[in-house]
Design a protein around this motif. Structure first.
Motif, short mmCIF file in Angstrom:
data_model
loop_
_atom_site.label_atom_id
_atom_site.label_comp_id
_atom_site.label_asym_id
_atom_site.label_seq_id
_atom_site.Cartn_x
_atom_site.Cartn_y
_atom_site.Cartn_z
N ASP A 1 -1.27 9.94 -6.29
CA ASP A 1 -1.83 10.54 -7.50
C ASP A 1 -2.05 9.50 -8.59
OD1 ASP A 1 -1.74 12.97 -6.23
OD2 ASP A 1 0.04 13.70 -7.27
N ALA A 2 -1.19 8.50 -8.65
CA ALA A 2 -1.31 7.46 -9.68
C ALA A 2 -2.40 6.45 -9.35
CB ALA A 2 0.03 6.75 -9.85
N GLY A 3 -2.89 6.46 -8.13
CA GLY A 3 -3.96 5.54 -7.74
C GLY A 3 -3.45 4.14 -7.43
N VAL A 4 -2.38 4.06 -6.68
CA VAL A 4 -1.78 2.76 -6.38
C VAL A 4 -2.69 1.87 -5.54
CG1 VAL A 4 -0.54 3.46 -4.28
CG2 VAL A 4 0.39 1.65 -5.71
N ALA A 5 -3.55 2.45 -4.75
CA ALA A 5 -4.36 1.65 -3.83
C ALA A 5 -5.38 0.77 -4.54
CB ALA A 5 -5.07 2.56 -2.83
N THR A 6 -5.99 1.27 -5.59
CA THR A 6 -7.07 0.53 -6.26
C THR A 6 -6.64 -0.84 -6.77
OG1 THR A 6 -8.07 2.63 -6.86
CG2 THR A 6 -8.83 0.68 -8.04
N PRO A 7 -5.55 -0.95 -7.55
CA PRO A 7 -5.16 -2.30 -8.00
C PRO A 7 -4.67 -3.19 -6.86
CG PRO A 7 -3.57 -0.66 -8.78
CD PRO A 7 -4.71 0.08 -8.16
#
Length: 164
Positions: A113-119
């Motif tokens: 949900d926090a979008g860990v993959a993008t960074p």
């Protein structure tokens, strides 16, 4: 005396760099991330407690690298994670993220949900090889069989492999 801009390059000291306060904040952030990573590897309830207390967005913010032109621009204070983080903080953030992704429930809720993959996919191309390795370690946890990010992570890893 000549203004600094008119001196030859070999006579100049270089860019001003970051303020001592900014450096202190970055060391502080790095050590907090290391402490979190040390607390959570063995008990799922500790990982859940970290997520329930709203720490995950700070870990995600700590995965943003400094850009080279920011250290040369002394126009204002850069004391937040939104201005980027040095290599040591990136490594600590990857370590904390990696420890949190060891939990199936945390991985499926807070981290995705926090979008860990993008960074992390940005960090795979970081100039420092240690940062690339640390980001890859976290992505490997995202690509496990039980992970909801498995398909996306596997596809991106395949694309990155072809790019090299």
């Amino acid at each position: 005396e000549s203004p600094p801009d008119t001196l030859p390059a070999e006579c100049r000291l270089g860019s001003l760099g970051f303020s001592p306060v900014h450096c202190h904040i970055m060391r502080y952030r790095e050590n907090i991330l290391k402490a979190l990573a040390a607390l959570v590897p063995f008990k799922d309830e500790y990982r859940k407690a970290v997520c329930e207390n709203g720490v995950v967005p700070y870990i995600i913010d700590s995965l943003k690298p400094c850009s080279d032109d920011q250290s040369a621009d002394p126009s204002g204070p850069k004391n937040t994670a939104s201005h980027g983080n040095p290599t040591s903080t990136l490594l600590a953030a990857c370590g904390a993220a990696r420890m949190l992704t060891r939990s199936v429930s945390v991985l499926r809720t807070s981290m995705i949900d926090a979008g860990v993959a993008t960074p992390l996919f940005v960090l795979i191309k970081h100039p420092n090889i240690e940062v690339q390795i640390a980001a890859t370690q976290v992505i490997c946890n995202l690509a496990l069989d039980f992970s909801p990010m498995k398909e996306v992570s596997s596809t991106i890893l395949l694309l990155l492999k072809r790019m090299r």
